[in-house]
Scaffold this active site. Structure first.
Site, PDB file in Angstrom:
ATOM      1  N   ASN A   1     -11.852  -0.848  -4.953  1.00 15.69           N
ATOM      2  CA  ASN A   1     -12.011   0.344  -4.119  1.00 15.69           C
ATOM      3  C   ASN A   1     -12.849   1.326  -4.912  1.00 15.69           C
ATOM      4  OD1 ASN A   1     -10.206  -0.944  -2.463  1.00 15.69           O
ATOM      5  ND2 ASN A   1      -8.558   0.565  -2.696  1.00 15.69           N
TER       6      ASN A   1
ATOM      7  N   TYR B   1     -15.091   5.020  -4.701  1.00 21.59           N
ATOM      8  CA  TYR B   1     -15.462   6.222  -3.940  1.00 21.59           C
ATOM      9  C   TYR B   1     -16.457   7.110  -4.671  1.00 21.59           C
ATOM     10  CZ  TYR B   1     -11.863   5.058  -0.594  1.00 21.59           C
ATOM     11  OH  TYR B   1     -11.146   4.410   0.372  1.00 21.59           O
TER      12      TYR B   1
ATOM     13  N   GLU C   1      -4.295  -0.347  -5.486  1.00 27.91           N
ATOM     14  CA  GLU C   1      -4.474   0.797  -6.391  1.00 27.91           C
ATOM     15  C   GLU C   1      -3.212   1.153  -7.171  1.00 27.91           C
ATOM     16  OE1 GLU C   1      -6.025   4.111  -4.202  1.00 27.91           O
ATOM     17  OE2 GLU C   1      -7.748   3.002  -3.446  1.00 27.91           O
TER      18      GLU C   1
ATOM     19  N   GLU D   1     -12.419  -1.179  -0.359  1.00 28.22           N
ATOM     20  CA  GLU D   1     -12.481   0.158   0.250  1.00 28.22           C
ATOM     21  C   GLU D   1     -13.716   0.875  -0.239  1.00 28.22           C
ATOM     22  OE1 GLU D   1      -9.164   2.856  -0.211  1.00 28.22           O
ATOM     23  OE2 GLU D   1      -7.722   1.258   0.203  1.00 28.22           O
TER      24      GLU D   1
ATOM     25  N   HIS E   1       0.879  -1.178   0.000  1.00 28.35           N
ATOM     26  CA  HIS E   1       0.000   0.000   0.000  1.00 28.35           C
ATOM     27  C   HIS E   1       0.917   1.229   0.000  1.00 28.35           C
ATOM     28  CE1 HIS E   1      -4.307   1.351   1.003  1.00 28.35           C
ATOM     29  NE2 HIS E   1      -3.624   2.477   0.806  1.00 28.35           N
TER      30      HIS E   1
HETATM   31  O1  IFM Z   1      -6.654   6.921   2.001  1.00 29.00           O
HETATM   32  C1  IFM Z   1      -6.801   6.372   0.735  1.00 29.00           C
HETATM   33  C2  IFM Z   1      -6.238   4.969   0.688  1.00 29.00           C
HETATM   34  O2  IFM Z   1      -4.910   4.931   1.078  1.00 29.00           O
HETATM   35  C3  IFM Z   1      -6.337   4.402  -0.702  1.00 29.00           C
HETATM   36  N1  IFM Z   1      -7.656   4.542  -1.243  1.00 29.00           N
HETATM   37  C4  IFM Z   1      -8.319   5.806  -1.111  1.00 29.00           C
HETATM   38  C5  IFM Z   1      -8.245   6.307   0.318  1.00 29.00           C
HETATM   39  C6  IFM Z   1      -8.958   7.664   0.454  1.00 29.00           C
HETATM   40  O3  IFM Z   1      -8.364   8.609  -0.358  1.00 29.00           O
END
Ligand code: IFM
Length: 461
Positions: A305, A307, A175, A363, A130
């Protein structure tokens, strides 16, 4: 892992029996203790100590001090009824130089952490990378250097050998697109390079690292294991039907996410994207025979992940670079649009197009401006609403056939949000940075009810 609990299809709540409810964190964002017990320097240690890189000059030197408070943090997960935890292992705690001599004290830390999870009925999901690359590897070119992929596979093999008796879920990379674009093109993240010619080499070497690591994990793990990769996927749409906007969205999607999906599942880079990226300057011998087969070896799952949505238009004033239209509507502190239907559609798109055996939402979460009340409460209705909408979107995707078997909220704790420092708070647990005390937010209590009922109580406050 091909265990009996992997039953696809919804249970009464809409989530399969045995669904994993967890939170996700990353080593650099929570651990602190950058030099404890023989840890080597990472590119994030280096970057955060370079003036001007991080908001307010903040660093992860202390962060949430999870390195010393991990038992309390595991107790908190138990209080939230969580049955899984996605954490990351700091490569330079294990190999301070990135390769070569192994740091047993670093291994001991994660060994205790893993035992602590299992003792509390929490299933470990370990992310191997990460973003905290050992600085000595960066000094040799980092992800622009093919040798980094081999060093990563060696490290992955050691982790599977030492922890594979207790860790049954491995995520190779988190990511990779962020490392590529934000780390090597815009320079806002470590290592802070600003060179579009690096897109293809950095993406390719990360993918190769993933493929070699999958082989190493399978070879070294003492039992059958669940291994895959986590991609950050946005829901990408063109700003209009105009040909230029449609082409811009395609290019953006290609460079941000399709190169990874197509390489992992179709053993190729999208032709037009590869052509453009090569024009930017990738070396001719970058992709060696067998590389694409190594990258595309079947995995057990994909981690997604998610968002937000990105609306993309053609570059203004003749620029060839696509532009993301500033988001409007309900936004989080990051300026990201709340767009839960994008998660449902992406889960279905990945399921229908690439057919991974399993999907985990590795995530999802939101930053909002939380305040700690004098009585220790943190009322965060926006985050609760965000999570409810995304849980619901996941349930809809499952109902439509997507094999989603776990959901990890980002994040357990407020933490170091990279170049933004500590201001954006993503946790379902508030961290008072003056005292490092933890306070469960209302959204954490909501998550606890959802987890306890396997998603039957999405209406719970
Ligand atoms: O904090 C980050 C994480 O490290 C990776 N994915 C997105 C999150 C929010 O920006």
């Amino acid at each position: 892992m091909s265990d009996a609990r992997a039953t696809h299809g919804a249970g009464a709540s809409g989530f399969p029996p045995g669904f994993y409810w967890g939170t996700a964190t990353a080593a650099y964002q929570i651990e602190g203790a950058p030099r404890a017990d023989g840890k080597g320097e990472s590119i994030w240690d280096h970057f955060t100590h370079t003036p001007g890189k991080i908001a307010r000059g903040e660093t992860g030197d202390v962060a949430d001090d999870h390195y010393h408070r991990w038992q309390d943090d595991l107790d908190l997960m138990q209080r939230l009824n969580l049955n899984a935890y996605r954490f990351s292992i700091s490569w330079p705690r294990i190999f301070p130089d990135g390769y070569g001599s192994l740091n047993e004290a670093g291994l001991d830390f994660y060994s205790r952490l893993i035992d602590g999870m299992l003792a509390r009925g929490i299933e470990p999901f370990a992310t191997l990378y990460h973003w905290d690359l050992p600085q000595p590897l960066q000094d040799k070119g980092g992800w622009t250097n093919r040798d980094t992929a081999k060093a990563f596979a060696d490290y992955a093999g050691v982790m599977a050998r030492r922890f594979g008796d207790r860790v049954g879920h491995w995520i190779t990379l988190n990511e990779p697109c962020v490392t590529t674009v934000l780390g090597h093109v815009t320079g806002e993240m470590a290592p802070g390079e600003k060179n579009p010619a690096l897109i293809l080499p950095v993406a390719h070497h990360q993918l190769l690292a993933h493929g070699l690591a999958i082989q190493a994990i399978r070879a070294e793990s003492p039992r059958p294991t669940d291994a895959g990769i986590t991609l950050n996927l946005a829901y990408i749409e063109p700003a209009s039907d105009r040909e230029e906007d449609v082409a811009a969205a395609k290019l953006f999607s290609g460079a941000w996410q399709d190169i990874y999906l197509e390489a992992l599942y179709r053993q190729r880079y999208p032709e037009e994207i590869e052509t453009i990226l090569r024009m930017l300057g990738a070396p001719d011998d970058l992709i060696q025979p067998d590389d694409m087969a190594t990258i595309a070896a079947p995995t057990d799952f994909i981690g997604i992940n998610y968002y937000s949505r990105n609306i993309v238009r053609a570059g203004q004033n003749g620029s060839l670079l696509p532009e993301v239209v500033p988001a409007s509507g309900a936004l989080t502190v990051m300026g990201w649009e709340v767009y839960p239907q994008g998660l449902r559609d992406l889960l279905l798109h990945v399921h229908q197009t690439y057919k991974p055996p399993r999907i985990y939402v590795t995530e999802n979460g939101a930053a909002y401006p939380d305040t700690l009340a004098p009585d220790g409460a943190v009322h965060d209705p926006d985050r609760t609403r965000y999570l409810r909408l995304h849980f619901d979107a996941t349930r809809e995707a499952i109902a439509a056939g997507a094999p989603v078997e776990g959901f990890f909220v980002w994040s357990l704790l407020d933490n170091f949000e990279w170049a933004h420092g500590f201001e954006p708070r993503f946790g379902v647990i508030y961290v008072d940075y003056a005292t490092l005390d933890r306070h469960i937010k209302d959204s954490g209590r909501f998550l606890a009810k959802v987890a306890a009922t396997n998603g039957a109580r999405l209406d719970a406050e």
